[in-house]
Design a protein around this motif. Sequence first.
Motif, PDB file in Angstrom:
ATOM      1  N   PRO A 159      -5.154  -2.405  -7.617  1.00 50.84           N
ATOM      2  CA  PRO A 159      -3.749  -2.230  -6.926  1.00 50.84           C
ATOM      3  C   PRO A 159      -2.913  -1.190  -7.924  1.00 50.84           C
ATOM      4  N   ILE A 160      -2.263  -0.185  -7.263  1.00 51.78           N
ATOM      5  CA  ILE A 160      -1.245   0.735  -7.819  1.00 51.78           C
ATOM      6  C   ILE A 160       0.001  -0.063  -7.769  1.00 51.78           C
ATOM      7  N   GLY A 161       0.306  -0.819  -6.796  1.00 52.09           N
ATOM      8  CA  GLY A 161       1.557  -1.306  -6.808  1.00 52.09           C
ATOM      9  C   GLY A 161       2.042  -1.787  -5.228  1.00 52.09           C
ATOM     10  N   ILE A 162       3.148  -2.290  -5.075  1.00 51.35           N
ATOM     11  CA  ILE A 162       3.613  -2.491  -3.549  1.00 51.35           C
ATOM     12  C   ILE A 162       4.673  -1.890  -3.334  1.00 51.35           C
ATOM     13  N   TYR A 163       4.883  -1.616  -1.964  1.00 54.26           N
ATOM     14  CA  TYR A 163       6.181  -1.314  -1.537  1.00 54.26           C
ATOM     15  C   TYR A 163       6.562  -1.628  -0.031  1.00 54.26           C
ATOM     16  N   ALA A 164       7.941  -1.589   0.123  1.00 49.69           N
ATOM     17  CA  ALA A 164       8.380  -2.306   1.298  1.00 49.69           C
ATOM     18  C   ALA A 164       8.704  -1.397   2.317  1.00 49.69           C
ATOM     19  N   TYR A 165       8.429  -1.433   3.534  1.00 44.97           N
ATOM     20  CA  TYR A 165       8.824  -0.332   4.507  1.00 44.97           C
ATOM     21  C   TYR A 165       8.608  -1.255   6.010  1.00 44.97           C
ATOM     22  N   ASP A 166      10.041  -1.095   6.810  1.00 44.32           N
ATOM     23  CA  ASP A 166       9.976  -1.451   7.908  1.00 44.32           C
ATOM     24  C   ASP A 166       9.721  -2.956   8.272  1.00 44.32           C
ATOM     25  N   GLY A 167      10.057  -3.750   7.094  1.00 40.83           N
ATOM     26  CA  GLY A 167       9.871  -5.412   7.125  1.00 40.83           C
ATOM     27  C   GLY A 167       8.404  -5.772   6.619  1.00 40.83           C
ATOM     28  N   PHE A 168       7.817  -4.894   6.203  1.00 42.83           N
ATOM     29  CA  PHE A 168       6.275  -5.404   6.022  1.00 42.83           C
ATOM     30  C   PHE A 168       6.333  -4.703   4.469  1.00 42.83           C
ATOM     31  N   TRP A 169       5.134  -5.458   3.781  1.00 43.97           N
ATOM     32  CA  TRP A 169       4.848  -4.939   2.400  1.00 43.97           C
ATOM     33  C   TRP A 169       3.671  -4.236   2.447  1.00 43.97           C
ATOM     34  N   TYR A 170       3.249  -3.025   1.701  1.00 31.46           N
ATOM     35  CA  TYR A 170       2.063  -2.340   1.559  1.00 31.46           C
ATOM     36  C   TYR A 170       1.619  -2.326   0.129  1.00 31.46           C
ATOM     37  N   MET A 171       0.162  -2.275   0.238  1.00 31.93           N
ATOM     38  CA  MET A 171      -0.154  -2.141  -1.315  1.00 31.93           C
ATOM     39  C   MET A 171      -1.348  -0.657  -1.244  1.00 31.93           C
ATOM     40  N   PRO A 172      -0.803   0.144  -2.022  1.00 29.59           N
ATOM     41  CA  PRO A 172      -2.014   1.324  -2.151  1.00 29.59           C
ATOM     42  C   PRO A 172      -2.771   0.804  -3.464  1.00 29.59           C
ATOM     43  N   ALA A 173      -4.064   0.979  -2.993  1.00 33.36           N
ATOM     44  CA  ALA A 173      -5.097   0.225  -4.245  1.00 33.36           C
ATOM     45  C   ALA A 173      -6.335   1.368  -4.051  1.00 33.36           C
ATOM     46  N   PHE A 174      -6.934   1.583  -5.460  1.00 31.24           N
ATOM     47  CA  PHE A 174      -8.113   2.189  -5.414  1.00 31.24           C
ATOM     48  C   PHE A 174      -9.158   1.368  -4.956  1.00 31.24           C
ATOM     49  N   ASP A 175      -9.804   1.730  -3.802  1.00 30.38           N
ATOM     50  CA  ASP A 175     -11.190   1.174  -3.476  1.00 30.38           C
ATOM     51  C   ASP A 175     -12.372   1.327  -4.288  1.00 30.38           C
ATOM     52  N   ILE A 176     -12.753   0.413  -5.045  1.00 25.06           N
ATOM     53  CA  ILE A 176     -13.745   0.896  -6.232  1.00 25.06           C
ATOM     54  C   ILE A 176     -14.905   1.177  -5.539  1.00 25.06           C
ATOM     55  N   ALA A 177     -15.491   0.767  -4.357  1.00 24.84           N
ATOM     56  CA  ALA A 177     -16.469   1.302  -3.540  1.00 24.84           C
ATOM     57  C   ALA A 177     -16.718   2.825  -3.259  1.00 24.84           C
ATOM     58  N   ASN A 178     -15.540   3.155  -2.766  1.00 26.06           N
ATOM     59  CA  ASN A 178     -15.242   4.567  -2.260  1.00 26.06           C
ATOM     60  C   ASN A 178     -14.758   5.347  -3.232  1.00 26.06           C
ATOM     61  N   THR A 179     -14.303   4.962  -4.305  1.00 26.33           N
ATOM     62  CA  THR A 179     -13.483   5.719  -5.260  1.00 26.33           C
ATOM     63  C   THR A 179     -12.216   6.532  -4.781  1.00 26.33           C
ATOM     64  N   LYS A 180     -11.659   5.891  -3.851  1.00 28.26           N
ATOM     65  CA  LYS A 180     -10.378   6.611  -3.290  1.00 28.26           C
ATOM     66  C   LYS A 180      -9.256   5.525  -2.839  1.00 28.26           C
ATOM     67  N   VAL A 181      -8.045   6.181  -2.970  1.00 26.45           N
ATOM     68  CA  VAL A 181      -6.794   5.166  -2.460  1.00 26.45           C
ATOM     69  C   VAL A 181      -7.034   4.891  -1.149  1.00 26.45           C
ATOM     70  N   LYS A 182      -6.894   3.575  -0.775  1.00 24.44           N
ATOM     71  CA  LYS A 182      -6.709   3.112   0.608  1.00 24.44           C
ATOM     72  C   LYS A 182      -5.499   2.262   0.795  1.00 24.44           C
ATOM     73  N   LEU A 183      -4.614   2.320   1.737  1.00 26.60           N
ATOM     74  CA  LEU A 183      -3.573   1.591   1.904  1.00 26.60           C
ATOM     75  C   LEU A 183      -3.717   0.289   2.574  1.00 26.60           C
ATOM     76  N   PHE A 184      -3.316  -1.014   2.035  1.00 23.34           N
ATOM     77  CA  PHE A 184      -3.583  -2.279   2.681  1.00 23.34           C
ATOM     78  C   PHE A 184      -2.049  -2.681   3.261  1.00 23.34           C
ATOM     79  N   ARG A 185      -2.068  -3.484   4.188  1.00 20.65           N
ATOM     80  CA  ARG A 185      -0.813  -4.379   4.425  1.00 20.65           C
ATOM     81  C   ARG A 185      -1.228  -5.905   3.792  1.00 20.65           C
ATOM     82  N   THR A 186       0.038  -6.099   3.053  1.00 27.49           N
ATOM     83  CA  THR A 186      -0.509  -7.275   2.328  1.00 27.49           C
ATOM     84  C   THR A 186      -0.382  -8.629   3.076  1.00 27.49           C
ATOM     85  N   ASP A 187       0.125  -8.672   4.426  1.00 30.70           N
ATOM     86  CA  ASP A 187       0.040  -9.892   5.157  1.00 30.70           C
ATOM     87  C   ASP A 187      -1.205 -10.023   5.508  1.00 30.70           C
ATOM     88  N   ARG A 188      -1.985  -8.959   5.548  1.00 29.76           N
ATOM     89  CA  ARG A 188      -3.462  -9.242   6.123  1.00 29.76           C
ATOM     90  C   ARG A 188      -4.660  -9.453   4.872  1.00 29.76           C
TER      91      ARG A 188
END
Length: 322
Positions: free
Chosen positions: A170-199
Amino acid sequence: MSKVKLLFDLIMYVNAKRQFTAQDVAYEFNVSLRTAHRYLSEIEGLGVPLYTEPGRNGGFRLLNNRVLPPILFNENEAFSIFFAFQSQKYYHSLPFDIDMTSVSNKLYSILPLDTRKKIDRLDEVLAYWNQKRSVPSHYLKEIIETAIEKQVVQIEYMSKSGNSLREVAPIGIYAYDGFWYMPAFDIANTKVKLFRTDRIIKLKRLERIYSPNMTLNEWLLSHTEQEPKVPIRLYVELTKEGLRQCRSIPWLEPYAVMKNQNQGYIDTVIDQTEIEFVSHYFFQLGTEAKVIEPQEIVSRICELSQKLLNHYTVNNQTDSAR
């Protein structure tokens, strides 16, 4: 030195040292060993979480959830804390929700009566409005901690294609439009992907460190300033109501233009990958919006409309058969 000041200084001392003996305290404050033990007992009674380590080399240790020394706030500073708390009111989940309640209760209890009345009325006159979401995010605090420690985690993530296990940093979390999001480095793909934390269904810390080469602010800045990889023109005609609704959506608001008293339009570019999302949004607006281009979105809205029509047609036929 007064006893109150000595206890205040002792709280600051143990908060800084974290591990010490009664003899250390006696030497530091020039008191007897018996008095040092008594003072330590008194600050423990005030809520300082001390743990006694028995044995020849034992002593005292401050637990991880140590308290901070007393801090004095003036009225404006106290008011600004409650002001900040309002920004989180519409989020179902917060990283430190229990602690925020505790902080506000402690601070409220020591405020003068006239300031309390102002705080009580804050709800009536101030809101940072977000759509309130009912789905909880269970791992916000853990995500923040692992982002700080640059720790790799394994998550079970729910998506359209089903649940999957992923190792991410994880790089961190941020809030937007009532949801929380987590940008994180996907180790298998070696790139940043965005995840919704409630999922995120499950989260497990792994004994591995990954040092990302960007901070959350750097990622947000680069993400918002990115040019579309495959730019496509989006042109939409809007009714007065359609214009009002589009202006309430952050990603459309800058491009929603009033043409006259009863009409407006949107003229911007989107990425090829956003076609499905944009199609669903304008499908929801019904006759309040008419997409002129791109043709891919027009066709997709027609497909969604036909699918909805078929759904209700089948239901009506089934009901008639009964």
